[in-house]
Design a protein around this motif. Structure first.
Motif, PDB file in Angstrom:
ATOM      1  N   ALA A   1       0.852  -1.206   0.000  1.00 27.06           N
ATOM      2  CA  ALA A   1       0.000   0.000   0.000  1.00 27.06           C
ATOM      3  C   ALA A   1       0.883   1.250   0.000  1.00 27.06           C
ATOM      4  N   GLU A   2       1.925   1.227   0.809  1.00 27.19           N
ATOM      5  CA  GLU A   2       2.815   2.400   0.874  1.00 27.19           C
ATOM      6  C   GLU A   2       3.552   2.622  -0.442  1.00 27.19           C
ATOM      7  N   ALA A   3       4.007   1.533  -1.049  1.00 29.64           N
ATOM      8  CA  ALA A   3       4.802   1.649  -2.278  1.00 29.64           C
ATOM      9  C   ALA A   3       3.963   2.120  -3.469  1.00 29.64           C
ATOM     10  N   THR A   4       2.633   1.941  -3.402  1.00 29.76           N
ATOM     11  CA  THR A   4       1.800   2.255  -4.570  1.00 29.76           C
ATOM     12  C   THR A   4       0.758   3.336  -4.287  1.00 29.76           C
ATOM     13  N   GLY A   5       0.696   3.799  -3.042  1.00 29.32           N
ATOM     14  CA  GLY A   5      -0.308   4.817  -2.700  1.00 29.32           C
ATOM     15  C   GLY A   5      -1.717   4.241  -2.651  1.00 29.32           C
ATOM     16  N   ALA A   6      -1.820   2.936  -2.394  1.00 28.96           N
ATOM     17  CA  ALA A   6      -3.147   2.294  -2.357  1.00 28.96           C
ATOM     18  C   ALA A   6      -3.735   2.349  -0.946  1.00 28.96           C
ATOM     19  N   ASP A   7      -5.070   2.230  -0.883  1.00 28.95           N
ATOM     20  CA  ASP A   7      -5.754   2.093   0.407  1.00 28.95           C
ATOM     21  C   ASP A   7      -5.893   0.617   0.752  1.00 28.95           C
ATOM     22  N   LEU A   8      -6.018   0.343   2.049  1.00 26.60           N
ATOM     23  CA  LEU A   8      -6.266  -1.023   2.527  1.00 26.60           C
ATOM     24  C   LEU A   8      -7.724  -1.105   2.973  1.00 26.60           C
ATOM     25  N   GLU A   9      -8.434  -2.111   2.514  1.00 24.82           N
ATOM     26  CA  GLU A   9      -9.839  -2.247   2.931  1.00 24.82           C
ATOM     27  C   GLU A   9     -10.135  -3.681   3.362  1.00 24.82           C
ATOM     28  N   VAL A  10     -10.676  -3.827   4.560  1.00 23.63           N
ATOM     29  CA  VAL A  10     -11.065  -5.157   5.044  1.00 23.63           C
ATOM     30  C   VAL A  10     -12.369  -5.556   4.363  1.00 23.63           C
ATOM     31  N   ASN A  11     -12.389  -6.744   3.800  1.00 25.53           N
ATOM     32  CA  ASN A  11     -13.549  -7.202   3.056  1.00 25.53           C
ATOM     33  C   ASN A  11     -13.689  -8.701   3.304  1.00 25.53           C
ATOM     34  N   LEU A  12     -14.725  -9.096   4.049  1.00 24.01           N
ATOM     35  CA  LEU A  12     -14.804 -10.484   4.509  1.00 24.01           C
ATOM     36  C   LEU A  12     -15.971 -11.249   3.917  1.00 24.01           C
TER      37      LEU A  12
ATOM     38  N   GLU B   1     -16.875   0.972   7.994  1.00 24.37           N
ATOM     39  CA  GLU B   1     -18.198   1.583   7.776  1.00 24.37           C
ATOM     40  C   GLU B   1     -19.052   0.748   6.832  1.00 24.37           C
ATOM     41  N   ALA B   2     -18.434   0.320   5.737  1.00 26.87           N
ATOM     42  CA  ALA B   2     -19.145  -0.487   4.732  1.00 26.87           C
ATOM     43  C   ALA B   2     -20.485   0.141   4.355  1.00 26.87           C
ATOM     44  N   ASP B   3     -20.412   1.370   3.859  1.00 23.14           N
ATOM     45  CA  ASP B   3     -21.627   2.145   3.580  1.00 23.14           C
ATOM     46  C   ASP B   3     -22.054   2.090   2.111  1.00 23.14           C
ATOM     47  N   ALA B   4     -21.493   1.153   1.346  1.00 24.26           N
ATOM     48  CA  ALA B   4     -21.935   0.997  -0.045  1.00 24.26           C
ATOM     49  C   ALA B   4     -22.055  -0.493  -0.353  1.00 24.26           C
ATOM     50  N   ARG B   5     -22.636  -0.811  -1.493  1.00 22.09           N
ATOM     51  CA  ARG B   5     -22.865  -2.227  -1.858  1.00 22.09           C
ATOM     52  C   ARG B   5     -22.362  -2.508  -3.264  1.00 22.09           C
ATOM     53  N   ILE B   6     -21.797  -3.707  -3.440  1.00 19.17           N
ATOM     54  CA  ILE B   6     -21.475  -4.184  -4.791  1.00 19.17           C
ATOM     55  C   ILE B   6     -22.782  -4.746  -5.367  1.00 19.17           C
ATOM     56  N   PRO B   7     -23.195  -4.270  -6.552  1.00 19.80           N
ATOM     57  CA  PRO B   7     -24.462  -4.787  -7.105  1.00 19.80           C
ATOM     58  C   PRO B   7     -24.406  -6.298  -7.389  1.00 19.80           C
TER      59      PRO B   7
ATOM     60  N   HIS C   1     -26.399  -9.622   0.434  1.00 18.05           N
ATOM     61  CA  HIS C   1     -26.187  -8.480   1.317  1.00 18.05           C
ATOM     62  C   HIS C   1     -24.832  -8.460   2.040  1.00 18.05           C
ATOM     63  N   GLN C   2     -24.509  -9.544   2.747  1.00 23.15           N
ATOM     64  CA  GLN C   2     -23.295  -9.527   3.578  1.00 23.15           C
ATOM     65  C   GLN C   2     -22.021  -9.392   2.745  1.00 23.15           C
ATOM     66  N   ARG C   3     -21.952 -10.164   1.661  1.00 18.50           N
ATOM     67  CA  ARG C   3     -20.724 -10.164   0.855  1.00 18.50           C
ATOM     68  C   ARG C   3     -20.587  -8.920  -0.011  1.00 18.50           C
ATOM     69  N   ALA C   4     -21.695  -8.167  -0.125  1.00 19.93           N
ATOM     70  CA  ALA C   4     -21.678  -6.991  -1.006  1.00 19.93           C
ATOM     71  C   ALA C   4     -21.117  -5.747  -0.318  1.00 19.93           C
ATOM     72  N   LYS C   5     -20.962  -5.809   1.005  1.00 24.09           N
ATOM     73  CA  LYS C   5     -20.623  -4.596   1.758  1.00 24.09           C
ATOM     74  C   LYS C   5     -19.202  -4.100   1.497  1.00 24.09           C
ATOM     75  N   VAL C   6     -19.106  -2.825   1.094  1.00 20.44           N
ATOM     76  CA  VAL C   6     -17.799  -2.189   0.874  1.00 20.44           C
ATOM     77  C   VAL C   6     -17.902  -0.716   1.278  1.00 20.44           C
ATOM     78  N   ASP C   7     -16.757  -0.044   1.343  1.00 23.34           N
ATOM     79  CA  ASP C   7     -16.767   1.392   1.637  1.00 23.34           C
ATOM     80  C   ASP C   7     -17.042   2.186   0.361  1.00 23.34           C
ATOM     81  N   ALA C   8     -17.880   3.219   0.498  1.00 22.30           N
ATOM     82  CA  ALA C   8     -18.193   4.065  -0.667  1.00 22.30           C
ATOM     83  C   ALA C   8     -16.924   4.738  -1.189  1.00 22.30           C
ATOM     84  N   ASP C   9     -16.049   5.165  -0.283  1.00 18.24           N
ATOM     85  CA  ASP C   9     -14.819   5.826  -0.747  1.00 18.24           C
ATOM     86  C   ASP C   9     -13.637   4.846  -0.753  1.00 18.24           C
ATOM     87  N   GLY C  10     -13.948   3.533  -0.791  1.00 26.42           N
ATOM     88  CA  GLY C  10     -12.908   2.505  -0.875  1.00 26.42           C
ATOM     89  C   GLY C  10     -13.123   1.679  -2.135  1.00 26.42           C
ATOM     90  N   ILE C  11     -13.382   0.383  -1.955  1.00 25.17           N
ATOM     91  CA  ILE C  11     -13.527  -0.518  -3.106  1.00 25.17           C
ATOM     92  C   ILE C  11     -14.603  -0.017  -4.088  1.00 25.17           C
TER      93      ILE C  11
END
Ligand code: ATP
Length: 259
Positions: A105-116, A143-149, A153-163
């Motif tokens: 993440a540091e070497a590429t300027g990427a964010d880390l997001e937990v996604n279970l 936060e997981a305030d957005a969804r992958i279409p 429900h559970q597996r779709a949860k992601v961050d709006a400003d992340g994944i």
């Protein structure tokens, strides 16, 4: 009987596993998953996924094959060119390569997001803490305030400003449904998976068929090597990478490998 036979399945610390053991990487990954289960960051099913990966790694000769190295260089180029790169972290990834993901993440300027896959607030927190213990400053996915279409429900949860907003996502050891749903969203997916026939690498723009414990440090090394490369050079690396050939090469190696 060699000394190797005395390596117990439940060594206290990974340093006790001799580095020259012929199955060193397998013992190390198993040990890290076991510790992950104990710490509450890995689901018990993670051991099953690891067992499957370990069989493929055995057939690959437990080494980074040249086509995987090319994929790792193409992955680094994608991450460096991305506007919003995100690295997705599940329980096995957190158990196996926490510090290595922070470095990538540091070497590429990427964010880390937990996604279970098996999402509970306790596991999310345990994984975020584990990543912070390994140097992460910001961890998304809580936060997981957005969804992958088109995912339940559970597996779709992601961050709006992340994944959800990412253009390039690294999804190691990802389940096929989610990999397909992310692809349908138009993300550029970089998948790390030892099984070239699994759906996740099949849908990835960059399938990396390599053990995550070798793959992640190697993507980071390529990213550091390419840190000063201009856009044209990065695009050339991306264009030159042939995903079909990489998948075929890995499958051929697994089917015909000389052990
Ligand atoms: P799919 O859902 O795509 O059809 P699957 O059900 O086999 O695939 P999972 O069990 O969700 O997938 O994910 C585990 C995947 O991760 C497997 O393909 C396995 O080979 C791979 N894997 C396990 N351990 C590692 C590792 N250390 N490095 C890279 N890949 C691994």
């Amino acid at each position: 009987m060699t000394d190797y036979d005395t390596v117990s399945a439940d060594v206290e610390h990974e340093e006790e596993i001799p580095e020259d053991h012929p199955r060193y990487q397998d013992l190390l990954t198993r040990h890290r998953i076991e510790r992950g289960v104990e710490k509450g960051i890995t689901h018990l099913q993670g051991m099953h996924a690891e067992g499957r990966g370990s069989a493929f790694d055995y057939l690959l000769g437990e080494e980074t094959i040249p086509s995987a190295d090319e994929a790792e260089r193409a992955a680094a180029a994608h991450l460096l060119l991305a506007e919003k790169p995100v690295l997705s972290i599940n329980g096995n990834v957190a158990a196996l390569v926490p510090g290595e993901m922070v470095e990538l993440a540091e070497a590429t300027g990427a964010d880390l997001e937990v996604n279970l896959f098996n999402r509970t607030p306790e596991r999310i927190e345990a994984i975020a803490d584990h990543l912070r213990d390994h140097g992460a400053e910001e961890v998304k996915g809580i936060e997981a305030d957005a969804r992958i279409p088109n995912l339940d429900h559970q597996r779709a949860k992601v961050d709006a400003d992340g994944i959800h907003a990412a253009d390039v996502v690294v999804v190691p050891l990802e389940d096929g449904d989610r990999a397909e749903a992310l692809e349908a969203m138009g993300k550029t997916e970089i998948v790390i998976d030892l099984n070239p026939l699994s759906r996740s690498p099949q849908v990835a723009e960059v399938p990396i068929v390599d053990n995550i414990i070798r793959a992640v440090p190697n993507v980071t090394a390529h990213a550091r090597d390419l840190a000063d490369a201009d856009e044209a050079e990065l695009r050339e690396i991306i264009e030159a990478f042939d995903r079909e050939a990489a998948l075929e090469d890995a499958e051929r190696r697994i089917r015909n490998g000389e052990l």
